[in-house]
Design a protein around this motif. Structure first.
Motif, mmCIF file in Angstrom:
data_model
loop_
_atom_site.group_PDB
_atom_site.id
_atom_site.type_symbol
_atom_site.label_atom_id
_atom_site.label_comp_id
_atom_site.label_asym_id
_atom_site.label_seq_id
_atom_site.Cartn_x
_atom_site.Cartn_y
_atom_site.Cartn_z
ATOM 1 N N ASN A 55 0.460 -9.470 -0.194
ATOM 2 C CA ASN A 55 -0.433 -8.336 -0.465
ATOM 3 C C ASN A 55 0.333 -7.149 -1.031
ATOM 4 N N THR A 56 1.508 -6.889 -0.473
ATOM 5 C CA THR A 56 2.322 -5.761 -0.940
ATOM 6 C C THR A 56 2.778 -6.001 -2.371
ATOM 7 N N LEU A 57 3.240 -7.198 -2.654
ATOM 8 C CA LEU A 57 3.688 -7.515 -4.005
ATOM 9 C C LEU A 57 2.543 -7.358 -5.004
ATOM 10 N N GLU A 58 1.375 -7.864 -4.669
ATOM 11 C CA GLU A 58 0.217 -7.736 -5.563
ATOM 12 C C GLU A 58 -0.148 -6.271 -5.786
ATOM 13 N N ALA A 59 -0.110 -5.473 -4.714
ATOM 14 C CA ALA A 59 -0.446 -4.047 -4.846
ATOM 15 C C ALA A 59 0.575 -3.322 -5.710
ATOM 16 N N LEU A 100 -4.060 7.796 -11.086
ATOM 17 C CA LEU A 100 -2.722 7.446 -10.607
ATOM 18 C C LEU A 100 -2.529 7.871 -9.152
ATOM 19 N N LEU A 101 -2.969 9.066 -8.810
ATOM 20 C CA LEU A 101 -2.828 9.548 -7.433
ATOM 21 C C LEU A 101 -3.686 8.728 -6.466
ATOM 22 N N ASN A 102 -4.856 8.320 -6.881
ATOM 23 C CA ASN A 102 -5.698 7.480 -6.025
ATOM 24 C C ASN A 102 -5.050 6.127 -5.762
ATOM 25 N N TYR A 103 -4.418 5.575 -6.780
ATOM 26 C CA TYR A 103 -3.691 4.313 -6.600
ATOM 27 C C TYR A 103 -2.576 4.498 -5.572
ATOM 28 N N LEU A 104 -1.804 5.575 -5.712
ATOM 29 C CA LEU A 104 -0.711 5.835 -4.771
ATOM 30 C C LEU A 104 -1.256 6.071 -3.363
ATOM 31 N N GLN A 105 -2.387 6.740 -3.272
ATOM 32 C CA GLN A 105 -3.006 6.972 -1.970
ATOM 33 C C GLN A 105 -3.436 5.645 -1.337
ATOM 34 N N ALA A 108 -0.485 4.179 0.278
ATOM 35 C CA ALA A 108 -0.143 4.881 1.526
ATOM 36 C C ALA A 108 -1.076 4.458 2.661
ATOM 37 N N ILE A 109 -2.354 4.337 2.357
ATOM 38 C CA ILE A 109 -3.310 3.901 3.384
ATOM 39 C C ILE A 109 -2.998 2.475 3.819
ATOM 40 N N GLY A 110 -2.692 1.611 2.868
ATOM 41 C CA GLY A 110 -2.333 0.231 3.197
ATOM 42 C C GLY A 110 -1.087 0.144 4.067
ATOM 43 N N ILE A 111 -0.123 1.007 3.809
ATOM 44 C CA ILE A 111 1.084 1.035 4.645
ATOM 45 C C ILE A 111 0.730 1.509 6.054
ATOM 46 N N LYS A 112 -0.048 2.574 6.128
ATOM 47 C CA LYS A 112 -0.419 3.125 7.441
ATOM 48 C C LYS A 112 -1.207 2.112 8.268
ATOM 49 N N VAL A 129 6.943 7.043 -7.292
ATOM 50 C CA VAL A 129 6.066 7.796 -6.392
ATOM 51 C C VAL A 129 6.595 9.211 -6.196
ATOM 52 N N GLU A 130 7.895 9.322 -5.963
ATOM 53 C CA GLU A 130 8.479 10.655 -5.759
ATOM 54 C C GLU A 130 8.255 11.545 -6.977
ATOM 55 N N LYS A 131 8.428 10.991 -8.165
ATOM 56 C CA LYS A 131 8.228 11.794 -9.373
ATOM 57 C C LYS A 131 6.762 12.194 -9.522
ATOM 58 N N GLU A 132 5.849 11.256 -9.324
ATOM 59 C CA GLU A 132 4.424 11.557 -9.490
ATOM 60 C C GLU A 132 3.968 12.605 -8.480
#
Length: 159
Positions: A55-59, A100-105, A108-112, A129-132
């Motif tokens: 799942n992580t790889l696909e995301a 882009l921010l929604n994708y990153l969010q 983050a939700i998936g990690i949490k 992520v850090e740059k964005e």
């Protein structure tokens, strides 16, 4: 001793011995069941970890393969002079920034929620992520790029 007592004693011994054998077999079966359940539990845990890795790889790969994210990144890249001048971002590009921010969010939700593995996401996307976050949320400039806070306020006002 009368014969019926001898026969009865022999029968009692047979019952006692068979009871011990039965108890021993039951204990052995319980032990085997415990070992088997431990193995099944470990296999389920390994399968779960494998699913989380997949799942992580696909995301993470969506970052490079998803046409909507790719298009948003391409438009942001072009307008920011190959990612070096984010001061050129205008209201016209807020949709791309929010995409882009929604994708990153979602990552983050998936990690949490323990759907994705944090270390794996870091390995794939930490720099990006850090740059964005610095550019699009904090409005900070960094090594090799300039930024402004114009998208920062829009993002928080519309979340």
């Amino acid at each position: 001793m009368p014969n019926f007592v001898k026969g009865r004693t022999m029968q009692n011994w047979i019952i006692v011995i068979s009871s011990f054998i039965s108890a021993g077999a039951t204990i052995a079966l319980v032990w085997i069941a415990i070992v088997q359940l431990g193995g099944i539990k470990e296999q389920i845990k390994q399968d779960s970890n494998q699913d989380r890795r997949r799942n992580t790889l696909e995301a993470c790969q969506r970052f490079e393969k998803d046409p909507i994210i790719k298009d948003a990144m391409k438009r942001l890249w072009n307008v920011t002079v190959n990612g070096t001048d984010y001061t050129k971002l205008t209201d016209e590009y807020k949709f791309e920034a929010l995409t882009l921010l929604n994708y990153l969010q979602s990552l983050a939700i998936g990690i949490k929620q323990k759907v994705y593995l944090e270390e794996m996401v870091k390995d794939f996307l930490q720099e990006r992520v850090e740059k964005e976050v610095k550019v699009l949320i904090k409005g900070e400039s960094g090594k090799g790029w300039n930024a402004t806070k114009t998208l920062n306020s829009y993002y928080y006002d519309n979340v």
